[in-house]
Design a protein around this motif. Structure first.
Motif, mmCIF file in Angstrom:
data_model
loop_
_atom_site.group_PDB
_atom_site.id
_atom_site.type_symbol
_atom_site.label_atom_id
_atom_site.label_comp_id
_atom_site.label_asym_id
_atom_site.label_seq_id
_atom_site.Cartn_x
_atom_site.Cartn_y
_atom_site.Cartn_z
ATOM 1 N N SER A 77 -8.846 16.770 -57.444
ATOM 2 C CA SER A 77 -9.175 15.375 -57.721
ATOM 3 C C SER A 77 -10.675 15.122 -57.695
ATOM 4 O O SER A 77 -11.434 15.836 -57.011
ATOM 5 N N LEU A 78 -11.087 14.105 -58.429
ATOM 6 C CA LEU A 78 -12.391 13.469 -58.275
ATOM 7 C C LEU A 78 -12.122 12.107 -57.647
ATOM 8 O O LEU A 78 -11.359 11.311 -58.187
ATOM 9 N N VAL B 73 -15.452 15.641 -54.496
ATOM 10 C CA VAL B 73 -14.749 16.581 -55.375
ATOM 11 C C VAL B 73 -13.833 17.442 -54.519
ATOM 12 O O VAL B 73 -14.286 18.114 -53.581
ATOM 13 N N TYR C 221 -13.720 8.648 -56.379
ATOM 14 C CA TYR C 221 -14.839 7.707 -56.341
ATOM 15 C C TYR C 221 -14.525 6.646 -55.294
ATOM 16 O O TYR C 221 -13.434 6.052 -55.307
ATOM 17 N N LEU D 229 -19.010 10.000 -54.690
ATOM 18 C CA LEU D 229 -18.047 10.892 -55.335
ATOM 19 C C LEU D 229 -17.718 12.050 -54.402
ATOM 20 O O LEU D 229 -18.610 12.680 -53.831
#
Length: 298
Positions: free
Chosen positions: A76-77, A72, A79, A70
């Motif tokens: 946005s996040l 950050v 993945y 992940l």
């Protein structure tokens, strides 16, 4: 959503999970990959129980599973994970017919999108046509285009392609002849006796590569004419070889066209449909030594 009308890899980024759909014909070569050779993430998560009748393999995993990472950012996040293709060795441990691939996958939140990579494109070695002169006979061996209409301009291949060979002999005032290929050897150097070494035609005309799993290698029937011989060989490379060059040396021979093919003048391919060796011409008996490995010499 799909990246293209018929994507090799499609990703759906959902609220708490991602779903990855992989086309079995991953490289677009017509040769499906095995579900067991695909995994998701560094944790090597397997796909859902595959249906062999379906053209796709599906993975479903929570966003934090399968070793995903992940990132950050301010808006946005993100993945990230990876789809791995790790082909198993064919029946012959000396050669490989597929190359591993890694497809990076990302899911962005709150903005939704998907990312996939293109297939790996291994480049094949230059192949040099060979011409030998002995007495008044002139032999040649050429790589042909897909229509067998002319010599192939490019000498680069990808795993999954088929190499189309045409051997010919011309003569001046000689009796009519029939051409055969006794042996073809692939090496990583011009020295045909060097190692590693793979004889894909051997035993005086047995196309032994046609017996390997998942190959379409074969002599092409019918001949264009008695003094010409065509054969297909699925592209391969040597296991563990980081180079992209392969050298092919073949031994050609002729017999009078009026002489029937026999155990030392033959062109035999293995038929997976029948489970038997089949001659290009003559009776099945002339191919029996392809199984025993002990063929007579002329």
């Amino acid at each position: 959503r799909a990246l293209s009308p018929r994507p090799a890899v499609a990703v759906r980024c959902q609220e708490g999970q991602l779903a990855v759909t992989v086309r079995r014909d991953l490289f677009g070569t017509g040769r499906p990959v095995r579900a067991a050779e695909l995994s998701l993430g560094t944790a090597s998560c397997p796909p859902l129980s595959p249906n062999p009748a379906q053209a796709f393999v599906t993975f479903v995993a929570a966003l934090h599973e399968c070793g995903s990472t992940l990132q950050v950012t301010s808006d946005s996040l993100i993945y990230r994970t990876t789809l791995f293709y790790k082909p198993t060795h064919s029946g012959n441990p000396l050669i490989v017919r597929a190359t591993p691939a890694e497809v990076p996958i990302e899911c962005h939140y709150p903005r939704r999108s998907n990312v996939s990579s293109g297939a790996v494109h291994p480049t094949w070695a230059p192949f040099r046509s060979t011409v030998a002169a002995e007495e008044r006979l002139r032999f040649s061996l050429r790589l042909m285009d897909d229509q067998w209409s002319r010599e192939r301009l490019s000498n680069g291949f990808q795993l999954g392609d088929s190499l189309r060979f045409q051997a010919d002999v011309t003569s001046e005032g000689h009796v009519p002849l029939r051409l055969f290929v006794d042996q073809c050897v692939a090496t990583t150097t011009p020295d045909r006796s060097s190692s590693p070494r793979y004889a894909f035609i051997d035993l005086g005309g047995c196309l032994v590569d046609s017996r390997a799993e998942d190959t379409s290698s074969a002599f092409v029937s019918p001949r264009p004419r008695p003094e010409s011989l065509r054969f297909l060989v699925d592209a391969f490379k040597f296991a563990g070889d980081a180079g992209n060059l392969i050298y092919i040396s073949c031994h050609l021979r002729v017999s009078p066209a009026a002489q029937a093919p026999n155990p030392w003048n033959k062109a035999c391919s293995f038929s997976k449909a029948s489970g038997l060796w089949a001659p290009l011409e003559g009776t099945a008996a002339i191919c029996s030594c392809c199984d025993t490995g002990i063929c007579p010499s002329p």
